[in-house]
Write a protein that holds these residues in place. Structure first.
Motif, PDB file in Angstrom:
ATOM      1  N   GLY A 105       7.579 -30.290  22.544  1.00  0.00           N
ATOM      2  CA  GLY A 105       6.629 -29.256  22.943  1.00  0.00           C
ATOM      3  C   GLY A 105       6.541 -28.154  21.913  1.00  0.00           C
ATOM      4  N   SER A 106       6.654 -26.920  22.373  1.00  0.00           N
ATOM      5  CA  SER A 106       6.480 -25.761  21.499  1.00  0.00           C
ATOM      6  C   SER A 106       7.674 -25.512  20.591  1.00  0.00           C
ATOM      7  CB  SER A 106       6.219 -24.518  22.356  1.00  0.00           C
ATOM      8  OG  SER A 106       7.368 -24.213  23.118  1.00  0.00           O
ATOM      9  N   GLY A 107       8.719 -26.272  20.749  1.00  0.00           N
ATOM     10  CA  GLY A 107       9.909 -26.087  19.936  1.00  0.00           C
ATOM     11  C   GLY A 107      10.947 -25.209  20.603  1.00  0.00           C
ATOM     12  N   THR A 108      10.654 -24.724  21.801  1.00  0.00           N
ATOM     13  CA  THR A 108      11.620 -23.886  22.510  1.00  0.00           C
ATOM     14  C   THR A 108      12.385 -24.673  23.562  1.00  0.00           C
ATOM     15  OG1 THR A 108       9.959 -23.189  24.114  1.00  0.00           O
ATOM     16  CG2 THR A 108      10.233 -21.812  22.160  1.00  0.00           C
ATOM     17  N   GLU A 109      11.995 -25.919  23.804  1.00  0.00           N
ATOM     18  CA  GLU A 109      12.678 -26.769  24.783  1.00  0.00           C
ATOM     19  C   GLU A 109      13.649 -27.689  24.046  1.00  0.00           C
ATOM     20  OE1 GLU A 109       9.251 -27.035  24.416  1.00  0.00           O
ATOM     21  OE2 GLU A 109       8.597 -25.703  25.997  1.00  0.00           O
ATOM     22  N   CYS A 110      14.769 -27.134  23.644  1.00  0.00           N
ATOM     23  CA  CYS A 110      15.723 -27.886  22.826  1.00  0.00           C
ATOM     24  C   CYS A 110      17.018 -28.151  23.572  1.00  0.00           C
ATOM     25  CB  CYS A 110      16.068 -27.122  21.554  1.00  0.00           C
ATOM     26  SG  CYS A 110      14.660 -26.748  20.515  1.00  0.00           S
TER      27      CYS A 110
END
Length: 58
Positions: A9-14
């Protein structure tokens, strides 16, 4: 032990996954002191297979 960072996704769901000899340890990469989930090797393989085959919704 091998450690991998997975994101979507946006790169914040890690999440971080560490692979031990008989289990996979998973945690939220934004909270390194938070809880860790432990999965058996078989459970992790089933989870990854379900993701690859689209059996788990996004």
């Amino acid at each position: 032990m091998v450690q991998v960072v997975l994101q979507r996704g946006s790169g914040t769901e890690c999440v971080e996954a560490a692979f031990a000899s008989d289990s996979t340890l998973v945690r939220d990469s934004k909270d390194p002191n938070g809880p860790v989930l432990a999965f058996s090797a078989t459970a992790w393989e089933h989870f990854v297979s379900a993701l690859r085959h689209g059996d788990i919704g996004s």
